[in-house]
Design an enzyme around this catalytic site. Sequence first.
Site, PDB file in Angstrom:
ATOM      1  N   ASN A   9       0.869  -1.180   0.000  1.00  0.00           N
ATOM      2  CA  ASN A   9       0.000   0.000   0.000  1.00  0.00           C
ATOM      3  C   ASN A   9       0.906   1.231   0.000  1.00  0.00           C
ATOM      4  O   ASN A   9       1.491   1.573   1.025  1.00  0.00           O
ATOM      5  CB  ASN A   9      -0.882  -0.047   1.265  1.00  0.00           C
ATOM      6  CG  ASN A   9      -1.689   1.222   1.445  1.00  0.00           C
ATOM      7  OD1 ASN A   9      -1.792   2.049   0.534  1.00  0.00           O
ATOM      8  ND2 ASN A   9      -2.274   1.373   2.631  1.00  0.00           N
ATOM      9  N   LYS A  11       0.159   4.279  -0.282  1.00  0.00           N
ATOM     10  CA  LYS A  11      -0.460   5.483   0.308  1.00  0.00           C
ATOM     11  C   LYS A  11      -0.201   6.691  -0.600  1.00  0.00           C
ATOM     12  O   LYS A  11      -0.126   6.521  -1.819  1.00  0.00           O
ATOM     13  CB  LYS A  11       0.044   5.691   1.739  1.00  0.00           C
ATOM     14  CG  LYS A  11      -0.112   4.420   2.582  1.00  0.00           C
ATOM     15  CD  LYS A  11       0.102   4.607   4.049  1.00  0.00           C
ATOM     16  CE  LYS A  11      -0.080   3.260   4.759  1.00  0.00           C
ATOM     17  NZ  LYS A  11       0.037   3.359   6.204  1.00  0.00           N
ATOM     18  N   HIS A  96      -9.314   1.238   5.003  1.00  0.00           N
ATOM     19  CA  HIS A  96      -8.042   1.454   5.697  1.00  0.00           C
ATOM     20  C   HIS A  96      -8.258   2.411   6.870  1.00  0.00           C
ATOM     21  O   HIS A  96      -9.062   3.338   6.774  1.00  0.00           O
ATOM     22  CB  HIS A  96      -7.001   2.028   4.723  1.00  0.00           C
ATOM     23  CG  HIS A  96      -5.624   2.012   5.303  1.00  0.00           C
ATOM     24  ND1 HIS A  96      -5.190   2.962   6.189  1.00  0.00           N
ATOM     25  CD2 HIS A  96      -4.605   1.125   5.170  1.00  0.00           C
ATOM     26  CE1 HIS A  96      -3.955   2.668   6.556  1.00  0.00           C
ATOM     27  NE2 HIS A  96      -3.579   1.559   5.947  1.00  0.00           N
ATOM     28  N   GLU A  98      -6.670   4.820   7.873  1.00  0.00           N
ATOM     29  CA  GLU A  98      -6.476   6.249   7.542  1.00  0.00           C
ATOM     30  C   GLU A  98      -7.726   6.821   6.879  1.00  0.00           C
ATOM     31  O   GLU A  98      -8.051   7.992   7.061  1.00  0.00           O
ATOM     32  CB  GLU A  98      -5.228   6.401   6.652  1.00  0.00           C
ATOM     33  CG  GLU A  98      -3.955   6.198   7.473  1.00  0.00           C
ATOM     34  CD  GLU A  98      -2.788   5.579   6.722  1.00  0.00           C
ATOM     35  OE1 GLU A  98      -2.770   5.596   5.480  1.00  0.00           O
ATOM     36  OE2 GLU A  98      -1.888   5.032   7.403  1.00  0.00           O
ATOM     37  N   GLU A 168      -5.244  -4.829  10.740  1.00  0.00           N
ATOM     38  CA  GLU A 168      -4.194  -3.837  10.945  1.00  0.00           C
ATOM     39  C   GLU A 168      -4.469  -3.068  12.237  1.00  0.00           C
ATOM     40  O   GLU A 168      -5.247  -2.103  12.227  1.00  0.00           O
ATOM     41  CB  GLU A 168      -4.170  -2.843   9.776  1.00  0.00           C
ATOM     42  CG  GLU A 168      -3.944  -3.490   8.432  1.00  0.00           C
ATOM     43  CD  GLU A 168      -3.402  -2.485   7.422  1.00  0.00           C
ATOM     44  OE1 GLU A 168      -2.266  -2.673   6.973  1.00  0.00           O
ATOM     45  OE2 GLU A 168      -4.103  -1.510   7.118  1.00  0.00           O
ATOM     46  N   GLY A 174       2.613   2.262  10.783  1.00  0.00           N
ATOM     47  CA  GLY A 174       3.580   3.341  10.602  1.00  0.00           C
ATOM     48  C   GLY A 174       4.310   3.744  11.873  1.00  0.00           C
ATOM     49  O   GLY A 174       4.973   4.771  11.913  1.00  0.00           O
ATOM     50  N   SER A 214       3.543  -2.090  10.450  1.00  0.00           N
ATOM     51  CA  SER A 214       4.993  -2.191  10.668  1.00  0.00           C
ATOM     52  C   SER A 214       5.546  -3.581  10.352  1.00  0.00           C
ATOM     53  O   SER A 214       6.501  -4.035  10.982  1.00  0.00           O
ATOM     54  CB  SER A 214       5.364  -1.754  12.088  1.00  0.00           C
ATOM     55  OG  SER A 214       4.983  -0.401  12.296  1.00  0.00           O
TER      56      SER A 214
HETATM   57  P1  PGA Z   1       2.945   0.281   7.660  1.00  0.00           P
HETATM   58  O1  PGA Z   1       1.471   0.499   7.055  1.00  0.00           O
HETATM   59  O2  PGA Z   1       3.457  -1.008   7.073  1.00  0.00           O
HETATM   60  O3  PGA Z   1       3.719   1.484   7.220  1.00  0.00           O
HETATM   61  O4  PGA Z   1       2.787   0.193   9.150  1.00  0.00           O
HETATM   62  C1  PGA Z   1       0.602  -0.588   6.873  1.00  0.00           C
HETATM   63  C2  PGA Z   1      -0.699  -0.100   6.301  1.00  0.00           C
HETATM   64  O5  PGA Z   1      -1.127   1.006   6.662  1.00  0.00           O
HETATM   65  O6  PGA Z   1      -1.326  -0.785   5.473  1.00  0.00           O
END
Ligand code: PGA
Length: 251
Positions: A9, A11, A96, A98, A168, A174, A214
């Site tokens: 992803n 983003k 997601h 976000e 997640e 992140g 992560s």
């Molecule tokens: P990350 O994000 O691997 O940077 O923690 C995962 C995601 O948001 O799908």
Amino acid sequence: MRKYIVAGNWKMNKRLSEGVRLAEEINVAVEKAGALKCDVVIAPPFLHLTEVSKAVGNKVSVAAQNCAAEASGAYTGEVSASMLQSAGIASVIIGHSERRTFYGETDAVLAKKTGQALSCGLKVIFCIGEELSQRDNGRYFDIVKSQIENGLFHLSADEWKNIVIAYEPVWAIGTGRTATSAQAQEVHAFIRQTIAGKYGQPSADDTTILYGGSCNENNAKELFAQPDIDGGLIGGASLTAEKFIGIVTAF
Ligand code: PGA
């Protein structure tokens, strides 16, 4: 049969030329890696989808990060599931954290988006996961259960075949603070059991459940070795071909 998947992803990262270059690098690395245990998916920003699709071969598929809840019409700035399908895109990430947090997407909106995507023949990677306070007060099972029930359990058993779940935990996204393999496995097993309660054990056993938060080339092997973890949804570590391929080959 249950499929293993590693999905990147991206983003809101990479200018167009950078995205195309990254896709080319990932494609070369995937070709070099030979036979893989998992399907490889990359999800660049909308603007990059067409060019990135041209830059990869048939071992890498391209997904969108979002789609509209409506079919078409006066929705400035939105991109419909039908448009994605017309551009040859096979799947879409929906829900997601976000999108839930920064754009106020509710379970009801996500259920509509999922309906749009499925009706256009797209597969859906549907994200769920608890926030830190919900983990700390022990409510995480209730949270993921309600996200699945409210977002997805209106689907028929046939529609369910096109759903991939991505667990997640928001506190791991992140942050560099990944869930331990035991923490992730516990929730993945619970998710599978919840699916079995609605669609039956065979459907639950066939459902791909990804871990995200992560996940990187160093911890992927241990996570993917868990019986109910079928791959990953990768943010930060999907932005470098070398790191991403380290995860793709971690099974
Ligand atoms: P990350 O994000 O691997 O940077 O923690 C995962 C995601 O948001 O799908």
